[in-house]
Design an enzyme around this catalytic site. Structure first.
Site, short mmCIF file in Angstrom:
data_model
loop_
_atom_site.label_atom_id
_atom_site.label_comp_id
_atom_site.label_asym_id
_atom_site.label_seq_id
_atom_site.Cartn_x
_atom_site.Cartn_y
_atom_site.Cartn_z
CE1 TYR A 33 29.21 -17.00 -60.49
CE2 TYR A 33 31.29 -18.15 -60.25
CZ TYR A 33 30.59 -17.00 -60.52
OH TYR A 33 31.25 -15.84 -60.82
CD GLN A 93 32.08 -3.88 -46.57
OE1 GLN A 93 31.23 -3.74 -45.71
NE2 GLN A 93 33.29 -4.33 -46.30
CG ASN A 94 27.18 -7.73 -49.48
OD1 ASN A 94 28.15 -7.95 -48.75
ND2 ASN A 94 25.99 -7.43 -48.98
CG HIS A 116 34.70 -5.56 -52.33
ND1 HIS A 116 34.15 -5.75 -51.08
CD2 HIS A 116 35.78 -4.76 -52.15
CE1 HIS A 116 34.87 -5.11 -50.18
NE2 HIS A 116 35.86 -4.49 -50.80
CB CYS A 160 37.75 -12.67 -71.77
SG CYS A 160 39.21 -13.35 -72.61
CB CYS A 209 39.45 -10.46 -75.96
SG CYS A 209 37.92 -11.31 -75.49
N GLY A 226 24.88 -4.47 -41.63
CA GLY A 226 25.51 -5.79 -41.76
C GLY A 226 26.98 -5.78 -42.11
CG ASN A 234 26.13 -4.98 -37.67
OD1 ASN A 234 25.85 -5.97 -38.35
ND2 ASN A 234 27.20 -4.24 -37.89
CB ALA A 263 19.79 -6.58 -42.34
#
Length: 243
Positions: free
Chosen positions: A68, A98-99, A116, A124, A127, A185, A211, A230
């Site tokens: 974050y 995959q990102n 992923h 949560c 709940c 990539g 790549n 890329a």
């Protein structure tokens, strides 16, 4: 080689892209592996599911810093944008990624299978309530669900956690249907995601790898290797569809 790839794209009936960390490096998202990788700075144990459940506060401290503080301001680069454009033109049928950075969606791609999960949502564990990460209070760790007070977890896959069933299903369905796959990539090291291009190859697809260096795919399944970043590669490809 760019002309050859463009020719293949124009002839293809079902093209997919398979993307890894390398496509997002140009957006400022650090890779997990390699010399500058996140795992050189943080202990991977912090993202093991059992460790997280037993020690949510230290895990969340690292999670906040990695995902974050680093990811929040990242914006799609030209590679993401061109893939979205190819989808809009009807050439690209799906992106298997995959990102977890949400950059394909931010670029405008619609058919994205996030193998992923996605870091921009929190779920949560008590709940099942889901909230956008930017709407949650990450100042007090670990963050709690406003509905029931349960522990919030980023909605991406931790070590020891299974792949989302729908993403898994759609990814391998796309691999079985494709006649051309753009591998962009990815080092080809992460299981079981790396099996998607192999499945495509087994079904007869042509594999184009973008790549700057070699990967686990290069000498096993790659038919054409564009040895460049890329962004530059996709810009050159995109230019020929803008005419």
């Amino acid at each position: 080689m760019i002309d050859k790839v463009v020719e293949l794209l124009k002839k293809s009936k079902y093209t997919i892209a398979f993307t890894g960390a390398g496509i997002s490096v140009e957006s400022g998202v650090p890779p997990f592996r390699g010399d500058q990788g996140i795992w050189n700075r943080y202990n991977p144990q912090l993202l093991e599911l059992d460790y997280f459940l037993a020690n949510p506060e230290p895990s969340w401290k690292a999670i906040r810093e990695i995902f974050y503080d680093f990811f929040t301001d990242a914006k799609p680069n030209s590679a993401h944008v061109v893939l979205a454009k190819l989808e809009e033109l009807g050439i690209l049928k799906a992106v298997v990624t995959q990102n977890i950075d949400d950059l394909h969606f931010k670029a405008g791609s619609k058919e994205v299978y996030e193998f992923h999960g996605n870091s921009q949502k929190l779920k949560c564990l008590k709940c099942g309530w889901t909230v956008n990460a930017h709407e949650a209070d990450l100042n007090l760790l670990p963050p709690a669900c406003v509905k029931c007070g349960g522990l919030l977890k980023p909605d991406f896959i931790f070590f020891g956690e299974g792949i989302p069933p729908l993403a898994y299903q759609k990814s391998f369905e796309a691999a079985r249907n494709t006649d051309l796959v753009l591998v962009i990539g990815s080092t080809g090291e992460v299981m079981p995601a790396c099996q998607v291009p192999y499945e495509a190859k087994r079904k007869g697809a042509t594999v184009v790898e973008i790549n700057p260096g070699e990967s686990n795919f290069t000498h096993q399944i790659t038919d054409i290797h564009l040895k460049m970043g890329a962004g530059k590669a996709m810009e050159l490809i995109g230019e020929q569809f803008a005419q």
